[in-house]
Design an enzyme around this catalytic site. Structure first.
Site, mmCIF file in Angstrom:
data_model
loop_
_atom_site.group_PDB
_atom_site.id
_atom_site.type_symbol
_atom_site.label_atom_id
_atom_site.label_comp_id
_atom_site.label_asym_id
_atom_site.label_seq_id
_atom_site.Cartn_x
_atom_site.Cartn_y
_atom_site.Cartn_z
ATOM 1 N N HIS A 1 0.818 -1.224 0.000
ATOM 2 C CA HIS A 1 0.000 0.000 0.000
ATOM 3 C C HIS A 1 0.850 1.273 0.000
ATOM 4 C CE1 HIS A 1 -3.639 -2.257 0.445
ATOM 5 N NE2 HIS A 1 -3.327 -2.726 1.631
ATOM 6 N N ASP B 1 -2.688 -10.736 -2.438
ATOM 7 C CA ASP B 1 -3.259 -10.211 -1.193
ATOM 8 C C ASP B 1 -4.712 -9.800 -1.476
ATOM 9 O OD1 ASP B 1 -2.100 -8.770 1.594
ATOM 10 O OD2 ASP B 1 -3.855 -7.773 0.739
ATOM 11 N N HIS C 1 -6.312 -7.300 -0.553
ATOM 12 C CA HIS C 1 -6.447 -5.860 -0.802
ATOM 13 C C HIS C 1 -5.676 -5.472 -2.061
ATOM 14 C CE1 HIS C 1 -6.840 -6.412 3.624
ATOM 15 N NE2 HIS C 1 -7.885 -5.629 3.437
ATOM 16 N N ASP D 1 -4.656 -12.855 3.314
ATOM 17 C CA ASP D 1 -5.880 -12.377 3.954
ATOM 18 C C ASP D 1 -7.143 -12.626 3.131
ATOM 19 O OD1 ASP D 1 -4.780 -10.560 2.183
ATOM 20 O OD2 ASP D 1 -4.696 -8.901 3.610
HETATM 21 ZN ZN LIG Z 1 -4.132 -7.253 2.647
#
Ligand SMILES: [Zn+2]
Length: 307
Positions: free
Chosen positions: A125, A162, A164, A245
């Protein structure tokens, strides 16, 4: 032989009581990798990333901000709502980014074929100018930029599974045709980016999964959309943002994968690297917030990397 880069400093980054991205995550991964099956892991202490390596993907203002923001003993420094530094965070972040650089050097020198970086804080991120989403430096982006600048590669692929979207990695490379970034992620979900029409200069491929999606949707997305693009790119090096995740037990998301799905995607990426990249693959830990699910999924990933 699979090389494992890690460092005890990565356990000293502590965003505070009750924070999902906690030191126990890395302890759980390392404990799972202590199992007999993983005895053949070649364990190496991660070096620190240098300023020069960080500055390939981050602004000098961002690098100096992080390096200069370590709080005093027992204190914390809040970069945003969920990104927090403790006294050990600078060293942890330098080792996490340095691990991926050393891993790239190792696979490109032929010392090993594949490497896994068991590190934290995670990275995908973090943008050029900003820490966010638990991430200080963008570890996988630092690795990709090193492969381009120090090794002269022309085609580096980053596969990010991931749950996200890797907004930071996308933003750093969206105008860099030597890097292909592919991501499967839940949508809508933090950080809100990653629509399929975000294509960069044709080098960004986003695949979204609806809340509640599981193994079938995940595998179809990779088999039908993402892996064909990866094969067409013919990467000279495969980098992996390995977040776990999307597991069904993860508290931060709503995708229903199991550890067998992480073995599956890892086998596909290893095969891809074998076909195009002389087997060269470097994976680094991103998210995964249920300790048991994270440990089992990371072990499945590492087991497949060792096959
Ligand atoms: Zn994540």
């Amino acid at each position: 032989m699979l090389r494992l880069y890690t460092h005890s400093a990565c356990l000293q980054h502590d965003p505070g009581q009750g924070h999902a991205e906690r030191p126990a995550r890395l302890r759980a991964v390392l404990q799972a990798l202590d199992h007999d099956r993983h005895a053949a892991l070649d364990r190496v202490e991660a070096p620190r990333a240098t300023r020069e390596q960080l500055l390939r993907v981050h602004s000098s203002a961002h690098v100096e901000h992080i390096l200069g923001s370590a709080p005093p003993e027992d204190g914390t420094y809040r970069l945003d709502e969920d990104t927090v530094m403790s006294p050990g965070s600078v060293e942890a972040a330098l080792r996490a980014a340095g691990a991926t650089v050393a891993a790239v050097d190792a696979v490109l020198s032929g010392a090993v074929q594949r490497a896994f970086c068991a590190v934290r804080p995670p990275g995908h991120h973090a943008t050029r100018d900003q820490a966010m989403g638990f991430c200080l430096f963008n570890n996988i982006a630092v690795a990709a930029a090193h492969a381009l600048a120090a090794h002269g590669l022309k085609r580096v692929a980053i596969a990010d599974f991931d749950v996200h979207h890797g907004n930071g990695t996308q933003a750093i490379f969206e105008r860099e045709p030597r890097v292909l970034f592919l991501s499967s992620h839940e949508s809508p979900l933090y950080p809100g980016s990653g629509r399929e029409d975000e294509r960069g200069v044709g080098n960004i491929v986003n695949g979204t999964l609806s809340p509640g999606a599981g193994s079938d949707e995940f595998r179809a997305l990779w088999d039908d959309v993402l892996l064909p693009r990866l094969h067409a790119f013919k990467p000279q090096l495969v980098l992996v943002s390995a977040g776990f995740d999307a597991h069904r037990n993860d508290p931060l998301a709503n995708i229903r994968l199991g550890q067998e799905d992480y073995a599956w995607i890892t086998e596909r990426l290893v095969a891809l690297a074998n076909t195009h990249a002389e087997g060269r693959l470097v994976s680094t830990l991103e998210g995964g917030y249920d300790l048991a699910a994270l440990a089992a999924s990371a072990a499945a990933h590492v087991h497949s990397l060792m096959a």
